[in-house]
Design an enzyme around this catalytic site. Structure first.
Site, short mmCIF file in Angstrom:
data_model
loop_
_atom_site.label_atom_id
_atom_site.label_comp_id
_atom_site.label_asym_id
_atom_site.label_seq_id
_atom_site.Cartn_x
_atom_site.Cartn_y
_atom_site.Cartn_z
CG HIS A 1 -0.33 0.15 2.52
ND1 HIS A 1 0.57 -0.76 3.02
CD2 HIS A 1 -0.45 1.11 3.48
CE1 HIS A 1 0.96 -0.37 4.22
NE2 HIS A 1 0.36 0.78 4.52
CG HIS B 1 -0.17 4.31 4.68
ND1 HIS B 1 -0.89 3.54 5.54
CD2 HIS B 1 -1.05 5.20 4.14
CE1 HIS B 1 -2.16 3.94 5.54
NE2 HIS B 1 -2.28 4.94 4.68
CG ASP C 1 4.87 3.02 7.33
OD1 ASP C 1 3.96 3.45 6.61
OD2 ASP C 1 4.69 2.11 8.17
CG HIS D 1 3.83 -2.55 10.35
ND1 HIS D 1 2.98 -1.81 11.12
CD2 HIS D 1 4.14 -1.75 9.29
CE1 HIS D 1 2.77 -0.64 10.54
NE2 HIS D 1 3.47 -0.57 9.44
ZN LIG Z 1 2.91 0.81 7.92
ZN LIG Z 2 -0.22 1.71 6.43
#
Ligand SMILES: [Zn+2]
Ligand SMILES: [Zn+2]
Length: 315
Positions: free
Chosen positions: A61, A63, A65, A270
């Site tokens: 995805h 984002h 990070d 994560h």
């Molecule tokens: Zn993340």
């Molecule tokens: Zn995320």
């Protein structure tokens, strides 16, 4: 048999010991980088896996990070790493942001140093090569078009050496032909069909990777029976309300999915700086014992039980 290398295992921001999200899945001579958080190129160097053949990147995805490392990686490739072709696979929403990063910040009108393909992901079969299949499936998180990936090695029929012995088959290339599905003729004139020395078909190994994820509902089918599941565990259940608010999982959520889906081994990543690793491990282990909280640079071999010993850390 897959090799799985964790390059970065921290949520949102790096910590002293953990870099941002990135993993490499290898199968034979194919390698896939999954996510590319800031600092990934240094993690690649430190891990010793090298940049060679690291030319396919799957993004869960958009984002920051999970994608900011693409800029640095590309910048390095522009200077001294020569690869002919780089493919970045991501959902359309993430791909827009990646396009801005690469073309708006890194290249700014310059020609990319290699053939650069930004490939939108649709649910379903993403790639099939050398018998390896990668299936993309939707995952719920805070932005549209988030995906998980299931890696599957080909099914095969195992060679049964005791049958070969009983038939008087000499070791060597004739056995190889039978394994390849071809009948053979022995020096004494007998024709042997592959069925005579091959066991029933066995499915290949399955490795499922889920990035940031707000709910495990509906993921059982994708994870069912997998040898390994890599999934986020950003929160502990004491802060389940925050997990729901920010569309993340608790370690308990991840372990419950592993148990429902009957997977072989669970790898949690994560991980938030707010908890100790052993707390994350304990919460998951209470529900699903075969669990590892991944650390940066951990490497694991993953295959069917008959292919190898159970997954273990390679020092
Ligand atoms: Zn993340
Ligand atoms: Zn995320």
């Amino acid at each position: 048999m897959f090799d799985l290398t964790f390059l970065g295992t921290s949520a949102s921001a790096p910590s002293v010991r953990r870099g941002l999200s990135a993993q490499v899945v290898s199968y034979r001579d194919q390698r896939f980088l999954i996510d590319c958080g800031e600092g990934t190129q240094r993690q690649i160097l430190q891990s010793g896996i090298g940049f060679r053949r690291l030319n396919r990147i799957l993004i869960t995805h958009g984002h920051l990070d999970h994608i900011l490392g693409l800029a640095g990686l590309l910048s390095t490739f522009m200077r001294w790493e020569t690869i002919d072709r780089l493919e970045i696979f991501a959902g359309r929403h993430a791909l827009e942001r990646i396009r801005d990063l690469i073309h708006g910040v890194v290249l700014r009108g310059a020609r990319p140093p290699m053939q650069l393909e930004l490939v939108p992901i649709e649910p379903g079969l993403l790639l099939e090569e050398d018998g390896l299949r990668i299936i993309a499936f939707p995952v719920q998180h805070r932005s549209p078009g988030c995906f998980g990936f299931a890696f599957e090695t080909p099914s095969h029929r195992p060679f049964l050496p005791e049958r070969a012995e009983a038939l008087g088959l000499p070791p060597g290339p004739l056995r190889g032909k039978l394994v390849g599905g071809q009948p053979i003729v022995l020096p004494d004139g007998r024709t042997i069909q592959p069925e005579a020395v091959l066991g029933p078909e066995r499915r290949g190994a399955r490795l499922v990777h889920v990035g940031d994820c707000g709910s495990t509902a509906g993921l059982e089918a994708q994870c069912a029976g997998a040898e390994a599941l890599v999934i986020e565990a950003t929160y502990l259940k004491v802060e389940a309300d925050l997990a729901r608010e920010f569309a993340h999982l608790t370690a308990q959520d991840a372990a419950e999915l592993a148990r429902r889906a009957g997977i072989g081994h669970l790898y949690l990543t994560h991980v938030s700086r707010r908890y100790r690793t052993r707390e994350v491990l304990a919460e998951a282990q209470a529900i699903f014992p075969a669990v590892t909280v991944a650390r940066d640079f951990d490497q694991f071999s993953i295959g069917r039980a008959s292919e190898a010993d159970p997954p273990s850390v390679i020092p």
